[in-house]
Design a protein around this motif. Structure first.
Motif, PDB file in Angstrom:
ATOM      1  N   TYR A  60      -0.291  51.921 -47.079  1.00  0.00           N
ATOM      2  CA  TYR A  60       0.244  52.067 -46.017  1.00  0.00           C
ATOM      3  C   TYR A  60       1.068  52.789 -46.894  1.00  0.00           C
ATOM      4  O   TYR A  60       1.995  52.543 -48.287  1.00  0.00           O
ATOM      5  CB  TYR A  60       0.802  51.208 -45.146  1.00  0.00           C
ATOM      6  N   GLN A  65       6.945  43.244 -49.321  1.00  0.00           N
ATOM      7  CA  GLN A  65       6.853  44.496 -48.228  1.00  0.00           C
ATOM      8  C   GLN A  65       6.928  43.941 -46.747  1.00  0.00           C
ATOM      9  O   GLN A  65       6.860  45.094 -45.860  1.00  0.00           O
ATOM     10  CB  GLN A  65       4.932  45.137 -48.703  1.00  0.00           C
ATOM     11  N   PHE A 109       4.097  51.317 -42.442  1.00  0.00           N
ATOM     12  CA  PHE A 109       3.571  49.881 -42.831  1.00  0.00           C
ATOM     13  C   PHE A 109       4.016  48.936 -41.380  1.00  0.00           C
ATOM     14  O   PHE A 109       4.189  48.108 -40.864  1.00  0.00           O
ATOM     15  CB  PHE A 109       3.252  48.895 -43.730  1.00  0.00           C
ATOM     16  N   ALA A 110       5.512  49.096 -41.714  1.00  0.00           N
ATOM     17  CA  ALA A 110       6.159  48.678 -40.796  1.00  0.00           C
ATOM     18  C   ALA A 110       6.069  48.831 -39.569  1.00  0.00           C
ATOM     19  O   ALA A 110       6.347  48.211 -38.801  1.00  0.00           O
ATOM     20  CB  ALA A 110       8.117  48.643 -41.326  1.00  0.00           C
ATOM     21  N   LYS A 111       6.256  50.405 -38.900  1.00  0.00           N
ATOM     22  CA  LYS A 111       5.632  50.857 -37.935  1.00  0.00           C
ATOM     23  C   LYS A 111       4.404  50.002 -37.335  1.00  0.00           C
ATOM     24  O   LYS A 111       4.391  49.449 -36.186  1.00  0.00           O
ATOM     25  CB  LYS A 111       5.085  51.889 -37.869  1.00  0.00           C
ATOM     26  N   ALA A 139       9.389  45.526 -44.491  1.00  0.00           N
ATOM     27  CA  ALA A 139       9.057  46.461 -42.968  1.00  0.00           C
ATOM     28  C   ALA A 139       9.818  45.264 -41.872  1.00  0.00           C
ATOM     29  O   ALA A 139      10.035  46.329 -40.988  1.00  0.00           O
ATOM     30  CB  ALA A 139       7.480  46.089 -43.301  1.00  0.00           C
ATOM     31  N   SER A 183       4.689  46.112 -36.696  1.00  0.00           N
ATOM     32  CA  SER A 183       6.093  45.962 -35.432  1.00  0.00           C
ATOM     33  C   SER A 183       4.867  46.225 -33.787  1.00  0.00           C
ATOM     34  O   SER A 183       5.074  45.779 -33.104  1.00  0.00           O
ATOM     35  CB  SER A 183       7.079  47.573 -35.097  1.00  0.00           C
ATOM     36  N   SER A 242       5.752  51.789 -47.027  1.00  0.00           N
ATOM     37  CA  SER A 242       6.309  51.579 -46.233  1.00  0.00           C
ATOM     38  C   SER A 242       6.811  51.494 -44.669  1.00  0.00           C
ATOM     39  O   SER A 242       7.260  50.765 -43.771  1.00  0.00           O
ATOM     40  CB  SER A 242       8.071  51.006 -47.382  1.00  0.00           C
TER      41      SER A 242
END
Length: 152
Positions: free
Chosen positions: A77, A137, A82-84, A141, A87, A79
């Motif tokens: 991913y 990370q 990966f955050a999405k 995120a 989440s 960043s």
């Protein structure tokens, strides 16, 4: 939401210090714990040692845990994506467990138990560095998820 990072092998001082720093940064966002399991002594890649390490990890896991095993062949991913993804997982799952293998990798039984495989890099990282990069990370995120600045 609870996040657990299981790492096979004791972290060296430099990695432990970095992990402690990121744990402090992450605590406002999530309940997080790093668990270090003893790695089985072996002088070279040893299938029996990998299976023993895997069994120790599997013994810690609950059936309800969403397990993400770090593997160089896993999904990679950027960043933002990966955050999405994180989440979405925080809405759907009550606990996420990341597994970082030891010096000789991870047994296939752990990969088979995993809900997903995650790659931090196409390059091989030591388990020491992998856990630090993972925590960084995760912190990044959560900053993204909460609409906070994440570039410094």
């Amino acid at each position: 939401m609870k996040i657990e990072v299981i790492v096979v092998g004791k972290l060296k001082e430099y990695a432990q210090k970095a992990c402690d720093d990121y744990m402090k940064l992450l605590r406002p966002f999530t309940q997080i714990e790093v668990v270090q399991l003893k790695h089985v002594k072996a002088t070279e890649m040893n299938e029996i040692a990998l299976k023993q390490e895997a069994q120790e990890v599997l013994n810690r896991l609950k059936e309800s845990d969403y397990v993400i095993v770090l593997d160089q062949n896993g999904k990679d991913y950027d960043s933002l994506s990966f955050a999405k993804h994180l989440s979405q997982l925080t809405w759907e799952k009550s606990s996420i467990v990341f597994v970082v293998g030891g010096p000789f990798g991870i047994d296939s039984s752990l990969k088979n138990r995993a809900n997903e495989l995650l790659s931090l890099s196409k390059m091989t990282l030591t388990h020491q560095l992998a856990v630090v990069v993972l925590l960084e990370q995760l912190f990044r995120a959560f900053k993204i998820i909460h609409g906070q600045r994440y570039h410094y």
